[in-house]
Enzyme design. Structure first.
Site, PDB file in Angstrom:
ATOM      1  N   ASP A  99      -5.712  -2.697   3.536  1.00 45.97           N
ATOM      2  CA  ASP A  99      -5.361  -3.836   2.319  1.00 45.97           C
ATOM      3  C   ASP A  99      -4.951  -5.091   2.948  1.00 45.97           C
ATOM      4  O   ASP A  99      -3.833  -5.085   3.530  1.00 45.97           O
ATOM      5  CB  ASP A  99      -4.029  -2.955   1.651  1.00 45.97           C
ATOM      6  CG  ASP A  99      -3.495  -3.919   0.709  1.00 45.97           C
ATOM      7  OD1 ASP A  99      -4.109  -4.794   0.350  1.00 45.97           O
ATOM      8  OD2 ASP A  99      -2.402  -3.558   0.194  1.00 45.97           O
TER       9      ASP A  99
ATOM     10  N   GLU B  36      -0.450 -12.886  -0.079  1.00 49.42           N
ATOM     11  CA  GLU B  36      -0.416 -11.828  -1.149  1.00 49.42           C
ATOM     12  C   GLU B  36       0.685 -11.211  -1.190  1.00 49.42           C
ATOM     13  O   GLU B  36       1.475 -10.688  -2.324  1.00 49.42           O
ATOM     14  CB  GLU B  36      -1.471 -10.995  -1.327  1.00 49.42           C
ATOM     15  CG  GLU B  36      -1.802 -10.439  -2.522  1.00 49.42           C
ATOM     16  CD  GLU B  36      -1.571  -8.969  -2.749  1.00 49.42           C
ATOM     17  OE1 GLU B  36      -1.643  -8.279  -3.837  1.00 49.42           O
ATOM     18  OE2 GLU B  36      -0.802  -8.460  -1.653  1.00 49.42           O
ATOM     19  N   GLU B  37       1.008 -10.436  -0.051  1.00 50.46           N
ATOM     20  CA  GLU B  37       2.229  -9.446   0.148  1.00 50.46           C
ATOM     21  C   GLU B  37       3.626  -9.841  -0.165  1.00 50.46           C
ATOM     22  O   GLU B  37       4.525  -9.205  -0.374  1.00 50.46           O
ATOM     23  CB  GLU B  37       2.099  -8.814   1.539  1.00 50.46           C
ATOM     24  CG  GLU B  37       0.702  -8.173   1.775  1.00 50.46           C
ATOM     25  CD  GLU B  37       0.249  -6.785   1.050  1.00 50.46           C
ATOM     26  OE1 GLU B  37       1.187  -6.417   0.116  1.00 50.46           O
ATOM     27  OE2 GLU B  37      -0.841  -6.181   1.101  1.00 50.46           O
TER      28      GLU B  37
ATOM     29  N   HIS C 252      -7.455 -11.079  -0.295  1.00 54.52           N
ATOM     30  CA  HIS C 252      -6.294 -11.804   0.547  1.00 54.52           C
ATOM     31  C   HIS C 252      -6.374 -11.200   2.017  1.00 54.52           C
ATOM     32  O   HIS C 252      -6.723 -10.337   2.287  1.00 54.52           O
ATOM     33  CB  HIS C 252      -4.987 -11.138   0.056  1.00 54.52           C
ATOM     34  CG  HIS C 252      -4.469  -9.976  -0.157  1.00 54.52           C
ATOM     35  ND1 HIS C 252      -3.861  -9.438   1.106  1.00 54.52           N
ATOM     36  CD2 HIS C 252      -4.696  -9.032  -0.887  1.00 54.52           C
ATOM     37  CE1 HIS C 252      -3.507  -8.317   0.796  1.00 54.52           C
ATOM     38  NE2 HIS C 252      -3.945  -8.047  -0.437  1.00 54.52           N
TER      39      HIS C 252
END
Lengths: 336, 332
Positions: A170, A198-199, A62
């Site tokens: 990340d 994604e988050e 991502h």
């Protein structure tokens, strides 16, 4: 690979605003694969290999990172905000931010001298914090920033003792690994998704996986490493320097056991993720259409979702090697 | 000047900012390096009367108290620090070489019950050096914030150690403006050590100089959301002239009248008792010294993202110069 991760981490791209990251990735992979972008902003790529694949494989990383979204400008010229993705209050208190990639600001709060002892033991409420960009009034602030604008907590990429310290590790590590997989010659055909959002709930991967319609998937991620002072041995999840973590289960996915076992037997330095915690795009991908056999390969990150996450460079190299091993094994039919 | 002073460190045995300030001050005054970090500059005037201007050179810091086998440090505070804001913050450990380290943050799967912040010793500092940490870092080494100073919009700036380098910058600028001028009395520029540890350095400096009057230039609370108007003053509206039972009201009044006369922006800061600044200590030196405070409004005090308005520094410099040229309270 460190250079590539550094370049990716220093770009700002909070969930829903990944354009700068996307443009960089496209500039890297263009010419090495076929690619397109979809309605949400995912990059969906097809890498032609020397041979057709035994199974249709999708590899995902991502592009988005956690950050802030500006919600309001006060009469004094301060900015109110909400967090985008899971961020601890301590990771935003008294931090420097960059808004829209250009306007510097500071997250302000009450100085320690004006707080009583009891108050000082608990983190403050997120809505008591605000951003100061130096503007003296609402109209001055609005010359630079408006509600809806994005901010990241500044955290420049640095290398120390074989480790990387940065914001956005990340999942720019995953992006870097995936870029590298695309740029080298591949034995087999495979699909790649550089996904958005994604988050904020694994949203991009959902549509990317639908579009690709894979039989198998690899998710390249960062995961919490709690191998820090004061953590009981049984709660450390994974350790920096011991290779990528492979999961049997987390909060969103029960992973494919055959893939999990194959990864651990690969001979490449890796470790089981020793906790049922966290989650990643596998949660969306493995439930796509009629179901997708999925494995996550996660690089251990201390202080994940902060501006000073720490990950080990060798772990990233091993994650790349493991991803390549799984790619060849799954697509070549050796991994059943 | 402020940026250079902010980006240098001075605490314990680290002299960077002291040495830098000395080099700047000696351009305009006869300057000397004194005990520890203290630097004193002196301009001779036309009488034996001496005014002491004070700004502290030291900054808040932390010190290493333990190093474990995996490269995690335990630290103690040297000055008031909000430990809630430490997790996942990068700092500099001043070991045999400078090391970037990160305060441990409780991982999400262990933080569900909420984290309580009671003591800095519970938040370990990750050097990411593993067992090598012991070769580079020793117990007693200092740990400082590391954010670099930066311009914000308008005339605002952010950085670390503006408490009290902003005042140090004002004193050096004042020395520059007064240098070569005919002064009614001697002016001592004291950049003192140990304020954050209990007003220690100014005690010996004030004894040595034996001044007739003194103005301590420090920082005080700037305005912000959630901070009561009674606890703060606005950025950009001028220096804060101190009024307190522990201060000399004559100096306060004179500073106010000069500011009014010369049209220099100012605010007043009324305190109930002691001021928490070097002025408290200077006032009770030897047989007593008439002392007052002049403070720069500062947001986020004791963090690495302190914010101030350059206009306030200008106002403080102007007021100090005009006050000195007008003879202070020498004849009052």
């Amino acid at each position: 690979m460190t250079e590539l991760i550094s370049a990716l981490c220093n770009i700002d791209g909070t969930s829903g605003d990944e354009i700068a990251v996307r443009d960089f990735i496209i500039s890297e992979i263009d010419g090495f694969c076929e690619w397109k972008t979809d309605a949400l902003g995912n990059i969906i790529a097809f890498k032609k290999g020397k041979k057709p694949s035994a199974k249709k494989l999708m590899i995902d990383a991502h592009m988005d990172e956690v950050g802030l979204i500006i919600t309001d400008v006060t009469a004094e010229g301060f900015l109110k905000f909400k967090t985008v993705g899971g961020i601890d209050i301590s990771a935003i208190m008294f931090r420097r931010v960059l808004i829209n990639g250009e306007t510097a600001g500071v997250i302000c709060g009450k100085p320690i001298h004006l707080i009583d002892k009891k108050e000082a033991e608990k983190p403050p409420a997120a809505d008591s914090l605000y951003i100061d960009i130096g503007a003296g009034s609402k109209s001055e602030a609005e010359d630079y920033v408006n509600p809806g604008d994005r901010a990241v907590i500044c955290g420049e990429f640095t290398v120390s003792n074989g480790n990387m310290i940065s914001k956005a590790l990340d999942d720019r590590i995953g992006c870097a690994i995936l870029i590298k997989l695309i740029k080298v010659d591949s034995e087999y055909d495979f699909y790649a998704s550089f996904s958005v959002q994604e988050e904020i709930g694994l949203r991009g991967a959902k549509t990317a996986a639908y579009a690709i319609d894979p039989e198998c998937a690899l998710i390249l991620e960062g995961t919490t490493a709690a191998d820090i002072a004061g953590t009981d041995e049984g709660l450390t999840v994974c350790n920096l320097g011991k290779g990528p973590a492979v999961s049997f289960m987390d909060n969103s996915t029960a992973y494919d056991r055959k893939f999990y076992n194959a990864a651990l037997k690969s001979g490449i330095l890796c470790q089981p993720k020793r906790a049922v915690a966290g989650g990643n795009n596998a949660g969306a991908v493995h439930l796509t259409r009629g179901g997708v056999r999925t494995l996550a390969i996660s690089v251990p990150c201390r202080y994940i979702h902060s501006s000073a996450s720490i990950a080990n460079i060798n772990d990233c190299e091993n994650a790349y090697e493991l991803a390549r091993y799984m790619l060849n094994g799954i697509c070549g039919g050796e991994i059943e | 000047m402020l940026f250079a002073l902010s980006d240098a460190d001075a605490a314990g045995n680290i002299r960077e900012a002291s040495d830098l300030a000395y080099d700047m001050l000696k351009e305009y005054t006869s300057a000397e390096k004194c005990d520890n970090l203290t630097v004193i500059g002196f301009l001779k005037g036309e009488s034996d009367y001496t005014l002491m201007l004070d700004a502290h050179i030291d900054q808040i810091a932390m010190t290493v108290t333990n190093i474990d086998d995996n490269g995690f440090l335990t630290v103690a505070k040297a000055g008031g620090i909000d430990i809630r804001a430490l997790p996942s913050r990068r700092v500099t450990v001043h070991g045999r070489e400078k090391v970037t380290a990160v305060f441990c943050a409780t991982p999400p799967h262990l933080a569900r019950k909420g984290v309580k912040y009671t003591d800095i010793s519970e938040i370990k500092l990750d050097t990411a050096l593993g067992e090598r940490a012991k070769d580079i870092i020793s117990v007693g080494d200092l740990v400082t914030f590391s954010a670099k100073p930066q311009m914000l919009k308008g005339s605002r700036v952010t950085g670390r150690s503006f408490d009290d380098r902003a005042a140090v910058a004002c004193l050096i600028e004042t020395a520059k403006r007064l240098s070569g001028k005919k002064l009614p009395f001697n002016v001592a520029f004291v950049l003192s050590d140990g304020e954050e540890l209990g007003l220690r350095g100014t005690r010996t400096a004030a004894f040595k100089i034996n001044p007739d009057e003194a103005v301590a230039v420090d920082v005080s609370f700037g305005d912000g959301i959630g901070i009561a108007d009674t606890d703060c003053k606005k950025l950009g509206k001028g220096g804060m002239i101190g009024i307190s039972p522990a201060l000399d009201r004559g100096i306060s009044n004179k500073l106010i009248s000069i500011a009014k006369e010369k049209n220099i922006p100012y605010q007043t800061e009324v305190m109930g008792a002691s001021t928490g600044t070097d002025a408290d200590m200077i006032a009770v030196t030897r047989e007593g010294v008439r002392a007052c405070t002049l403070s720069i409004p500062l947001r986020n005090m004791h963090t690495e993202v302190e914010i101030l308005d350059i206009k306030d520094l200008e106002a403080v410099c102007e007021l100090l110069c005009e006050y000195i040229l007008a003879g202070g309270v020498k004849d009052d």
